[in-house]
Scaffold this active site. Structure first.
Site, PDB file in Angstrom:
ATOM      1  N   HIS A  69     -35.898  19.706 -10.097  1.00 28.12           N
ATOM      2  CA  HIS A  69     -34.645  19.364  -8.997  1.00 28.12           C
ATOM      3  C   HIS A  69     -34.809  18.063  -8.611  1.00 28.12           C
ATOM      4  O   HIS A  69     -35.464  17.489  -7.658  1.00 28.12           O
ATOM      5  CB  HIS A  69     -34.727  20.304  -7.929  1.00 28.12           C
ATOM      6  CG  HIS A  69     -33.533  20.091  -6.961  1.00 28.12           C
ATOM      7  ND1 HIS A  69     -32.932  21.453  -6.351  1.00 28.12           N
ATOM      8  CD2 HIS A  69     -32.814  19.183  -6.552  1.00 28.12           C
ATOM      9  CE1 HIS A  69     -31.992  21.018  -5.659  1.00 28.12           C
ATOM     10  NE2 HIS A  69     -31.870  19.555  -5.785  1.00 28.12           N
ATOM     11  N   HIS A  71     -32.669  14.156  -7.964  1.00 32.08           N
ATOM     12  CA  HIS A  71     -31.449  13.393  -8.192  1.00 32.08           C
ATOM     13  C   HIS A  71     -31.632  11.894  -8.751  1.00 32.08           C
ATOM     14  O   HIS A  71     -32.495  11.220  -7.834  1.00 32.08           O
ATOM     15  CB  HIS A  71     -30.868  13.452  -6.473  1.00 32.08           C
ATOM     16  CG  HIS A  71     -30.439  14.729  -6.149  1.00 32.08           C
ATOM     17  ND1 HIS A  71     -29.174  15.188  -6.293  1.00 32.08           N
ATOM     18  CD2 HIS A  71     -31.289  15.543  -5.495  1.00 32.08           C
ATOM     19  CE1 HIS A  71     -29.224  16.469  -5.686  1.00 32.08           C
ATOM     20  NE2 HIS A  71     -30.394  16.742  -5.260  1.00 32.08           N
ATOM     21  N   ARG A  73     -29.210  10.013  -9.574  1.00 36.03           N
ATOM     22  CA  ARG A  73     -28.145   8.977  -9.163  1.00 36.03           C
ATOM     23  C   ARG A  73     -27.312   8.525 -10.314  1.00 36.03           C
ATOM     24  O   ARG A  73     -26.392   7.660  -9.711  1.00 36.03           O
ATOM     25  CB  ARG A  73     -28.589   7.926  -8.050  1.00 36.03           C
ATOM     26  CG  ARG A  73     -29.269   8.569  -6.908  1.00 36.03           C
ATOM     27  CD  ARG A  73     -28.609   9.736  -6.051  1.00 36.03           C
ATOM     28  NE  ARG A  73     -29.204  10.055  -4.745  1.00 36.03           N
ATOM     29  CZ  ARG A  73     -28.956  11.197  -4.192  1.00 36.03           C
ATOM     30  NH1 ARG A  73     -28.231  11.974  -4.942  1.00 36.03           N
ATOM     31  NH2 ARG A  73     -29.631  11.490  -3.016  1.00 36.03           N
ATOM     32  N   ASN A 103     -24.544  15.952  -8.995  1.00 34.39           N
ATOM     33  CA  ASN A 103     -23.766  15.612  -7.845  1.00 34.39           C
ATOM     34  C   ASN A 103     -23.607  13.898  -8.043  1.00 34.39           C
ATOM     35  O   ASN A 103     -24.151  13.195  -6.832  1.00 34.39           O
ATOM     36  CB  ASN A 103     -24.325  16.098  -6.690  1.00 34.39           C
ATOM     37  CG  ASN A 103     -25.670  15.689  -6.359  1.00 34.39           C
ATOM     38  OD1 ASN A 103     -26.340  15.193  -6.818  1.00 34.39           O
ATOM     39  ND2 ASN A 103     -26.051  15.707  -4.966  1.00 34.39           N
ATOM     40  N   ASP A 160     -25.113  21.747  -6.776  1.00 38.46           N
ATOM     41  CA  ASP A 160     -26.025  21.401  -5.716  1.00 38.46           C
ATOM     42  C   ASP A 160     -25.596  19.883  -5.041  1.00 38.46           C
ATOM     43  O   ASP A 160     -24.913  19.315  -5.659  1.00 38.46           O
ATOM     44  CB  ASP A 160     -27.382  20.832  -6.294  1.00 38.46           C
ATOM     45  CG  ASP A 160     -28.568  20.561  -5.358  1.00 38.46           C
ATOM     46  OD1 ASP A 160     -28.546  21.494  -4.363  1.00 38.46           O
ATOM     47  OD2 ASP A 160     -28.929  19.460  -5.326  1.00 38.46           O
ATOM     48  N   ASP A 314     -36.730  18.146  -5.059  1.00 47.24           N
ATOM     49  CA  ASP A 314     -35.256  17.666  -4.583  1.00 47.24           C
ATOM     50  C   ASP A 314     -35.322  16.098  -4.093  1.00 47.24           C
ATOM     51  O   ASP A 314     -35.174  15.871  -3.250  1.00 47.24           O
ATOM     52  CB  ASP A 314     -35.026  18.431  -3.166  1.00 47.24           C
ATOM     53  CG  ASP A 314     -33.641  18.230  -2.868  1.00 47.24           C
ATOM     54  OD1 ASP A 314     -33.011  17.768  -3.662  1.00 47.24           O
ATOM     55  OD2 ASP A 314     -33.058  18.799  -1.895  1.00 47.24           O
ATOM     56  N   HIS A 318     -31.949   7.620  -1.288  1.00 45.93           N
ATOM     57  CA  HIS A 318     -30.780   7.060  -0.605  1.00 45.93           C
ATOM     58  C   HIS A 318     -31.140   5.440  -0.054  1.00 45.93           C
ATOM     59  O   HIS A 318     -32.220   5.228   0.450  1.00 45.93           O
ATOM     60  CB  HIS A 318     -30.253   7.696   0.750  1.00 45.93           C
ATOM     61  CG  HIS A 318     -30.003   9.242   0.368  1.00 45.93           C
ATOM     62  ND1 HIS A 318     -28.530   9.191  -0.088  1.00 45.93           N
ATOM     63  CD2 HIS A 318     -30.124  10.261   0.495  1.00 45.93           C
ATOM     64  CE1 HIS A 318     -28.263  10.670  -0.144  1.00 45.93           C
ATOM     65  NE2 HIS A 318     -29.124  11.154   0.252  1.00 45.93           N
TER      66      HIS A 318
HETATM   67  O1  DOR Z   1     -31.000  16.646   1.285  1.00 44.47           O
HETATM   68  C1  DOR Z   1     -30.114  16.708   0.230  1.00 44.47           C
HETATM   69  N1  DOR Z   1     -30.026  15.653  -0.361  1.00 44.47           N
HETATM   70  N2  DOR Z   1     -29.637  18.040  -0.063  1.00 44.47           N
HETATM   71  C2  DOR Z   1     -28.864  18.085  -0.927  1.00 44.47           C
HETATM   72  O2  DOR Z   1     -28.568  19.287  -1.521  1.00 44.47           O
HETATM   73  C3  DOR Z   1     -28.262  17.081  -1.832  1.00 44.47           C
HETATM   74  C4  DOR Z   1     -29.283  15.938  -1.832  1.00 44.47           C
HETATM   75  C5  DOR Z   1     -28.679  14.548  -2.197  1.00 44.47           C
HETATM   76  O3  DOR Z   1     -27.651  14.630  -3.203  1.00 44.47           O
HETATM   77  O4  DOR Z   1     -28.587  13.527  -1.531  1.00 44.47           O
HETATM   78 ZN    ZN Z   2     -29.377  21.242  -2.694  1.00 42.99          ZN
END
Ligand code: DOR
Ligand code: ZN
Length: 444
Positions: A69, A71, A73, A103, A160, A314, A318
């Site tokens: 999991h 991201h 980006r 996502n 997600d 996860d 950001h």
């Molecule tokens: O904290 C999170 N950030 N939870 C998620 O489900 C998405 C993720 C994100 O894409 O930043």
């Molecule tokens: Zn999630």
């Protein structure tokens, strides 16, 4: 997708091999050749020769870690992270494979985007496995073309960031996924109950004056999904970032009923509680949120007893301008690739006495089974030569300024940890050693 394969050979000598899938927990040398494991033998008993040697005395040698999991980006949000920077951070954290979430902007819901992710121009230094969106643009209304996405190499589907909330859509996703042997990954959150919420609902949210997400918002979705999975032939449900004791009860029931239900938990959900959030610090804001002490206790039991299949980060980078604002407006998510192993070793092994072999399983064989990553998660002869070498005793302090991720949103900056990655080997090639990413192309 794999970075270029090594044409040379490497022997890892003097280390202690932990390969849970092969039931090995003993001093062993490992010989890698042309991107594969060719020999595993007791100390000094390797028959073949190698061009290079890695001295692993005092270190643990494990199958390459897999993060289910992450991201990354891309496409579309390269100001937060790129495939190049995210996979560099993964390598520094000991991960040889990462599964990337759809996502993005636009959402990865088509074969074209799956192919784009796999192109060498993306600059991945570890293997990247694509997870495709389950519904078009992750709007939760129309299923994507599972068959085409599966053929294109996607390893699972998910929306997600959002749940697949509609009962009929979720049921159809599990039916179709079952026909293709395709896991459906659920971000379990009943968003009808969590609108405008920014942390866990409890005494802390009450004191801070923040609207809270109840544990029920997660547990009710997991219960529904487990019920569906128990009644749909071959359906495969994977619960992402599970964070509550009540959701664990449903997963346990599903597993006992022999449904194909798996789940992952994150390092932050087994390390911190909602009470740890200080001064509206948005580095403690993520979704699902940090939960109560009793949820954390339930997760620790489930990590030890086998109910949890994998530790997944996860990793949700950001940029500063997306986090540095009022808590309720800040983006959800924290980075996690570079701290995951050390948090597991510190919190689970040293504090809770969970055996090292179980922790290694949660980073290797466990995740490989969740998404059927064949040839990975073990170092038996013939496996892909992905290896993680770490020092379980080394003490260090995490300094986010040195993070290889493009983003710095973590609550763990300055934390003293025990256990450090020493080398990350992908396809037989050392892509990370000590403190630096190796230029994989140059090393060819
Ligand atoms: O904290 C999170 N950030 N939870 C998620 O489900 C998405 C993720 C994100 O894409 O930043
Ligand atoms: Zn999630």
């Amino acid at each position: 997708m794999s970075p270029e394969r090594n044409r040379t050979s490497l022997v890892i000598k003097g280390g202690h091999l932990i390969d849970p899938a092969a039931h090995i927990d003993a001093p062993m040398d490992v010989l890698l050749k042309d991107g594969r494991v060719v020999e595993v033998a007791p100390p000094n008993k390797i028959k073949g020769s190698a061009d290079e040697k890695l001295d692993a005395r005092g270190l643990i040698v494990a199958p390459g870690f897999i993060d289910l999991h992450v991201h990354l980006r891309e496409p579309g949000q390269a100001h937060k992270e790129t495939i190049a920077t995210g996979t560099a951070a993964a390598a520094a954290g000991g991960f040889t494979s990462v599964c990337t979430m759809p996502n993005t902007v636009p959402v990865v819901d088509s074969v074209e985007w799956i192919e784009w992710l796999r192109q060498p121009e993306r600059g991945a230094v570890v293997n990247v496995f694509a997870i495709a969106a389950a519904t078009r643009a992750s709007k939760g209304v129309t299923l994507t073309d599972f068959r085409a996405l599966h053929s294109a190499g996607a390893i699972a589907v998910t929306d997600d960031g959002k749940p697949i909330l509609d009962d009929t859509i979720m049921r159809e996703a599990l039916v179709l996924g079952g026909e293709l042997n395709f896991p459906v990954v659920q971000h379990a959150e009943d968003t009808r109950m969590t609108e405008n919420c920014s942390m866990h609902a409890g005494a802390r949210s009450f004191r801070l004056g923040l609207r809270g997400m109840t544990a029920a918002a997660e547990a009710s979705v997991v219960e529904r999904d487990v019920q569906l999975a128990m009644h749909i032939p071959n359906a495969r449900l994977h619960v992402a970032h599970l964070s509550t004791g009540d959701a664990l009860k449903s997963v346990r029931r599903g597993k006992r009923a022999k449904a194909r239900v798996t789940c992952e938990v994150t390092p932050h959900h087994f390390t911190l509680t909602d009470e740890d959030m200080r001064d509206y610090d948005s580095n403690y804001k993520m979704n699902p949120p940090l939960r109560s002490a009793s949820d954390v206790e339930a997760i620790l039991v489930a990590l030890a007893d086998g109910t949890v299949d994998a530790i997944a980060t996860d990793h949700a980078p950001h940029a500063a301008h997306e986090k540095e604002m009022e808590f309720e407006r800040a983006a959800f998510g924290i980075t996690g690739l570079e701290t995951a192993l050390a948090l597991a070793l510190t919190r689970l092994h040293r504090e809770k006495r969970i055996p090292l072999a179980r922790i290694v399983e949660l980073f290797t064989a466990g995740p490989a089974r969740c998404f059927d990553l064949r040839g990975r998660g073990s170092l038996v002869r013939g496996s892909v030569a992905d290896v993680t070498v770490f020092d379980p005793k080394r003490k260090w302090t995490f300094d986010v300024a040195k993070s290889l991720s493009k983003s710095k949103n973590t609550p763990f900056d300055g934390l003293q940890l025990t256990g450090k990655v020493v080398a990350t080997i992908v396809g037989g090639k050392v892509v990370y050693s000590g403190s630096a990413i190796r230029d994989v192309r140059q090393a060819c």
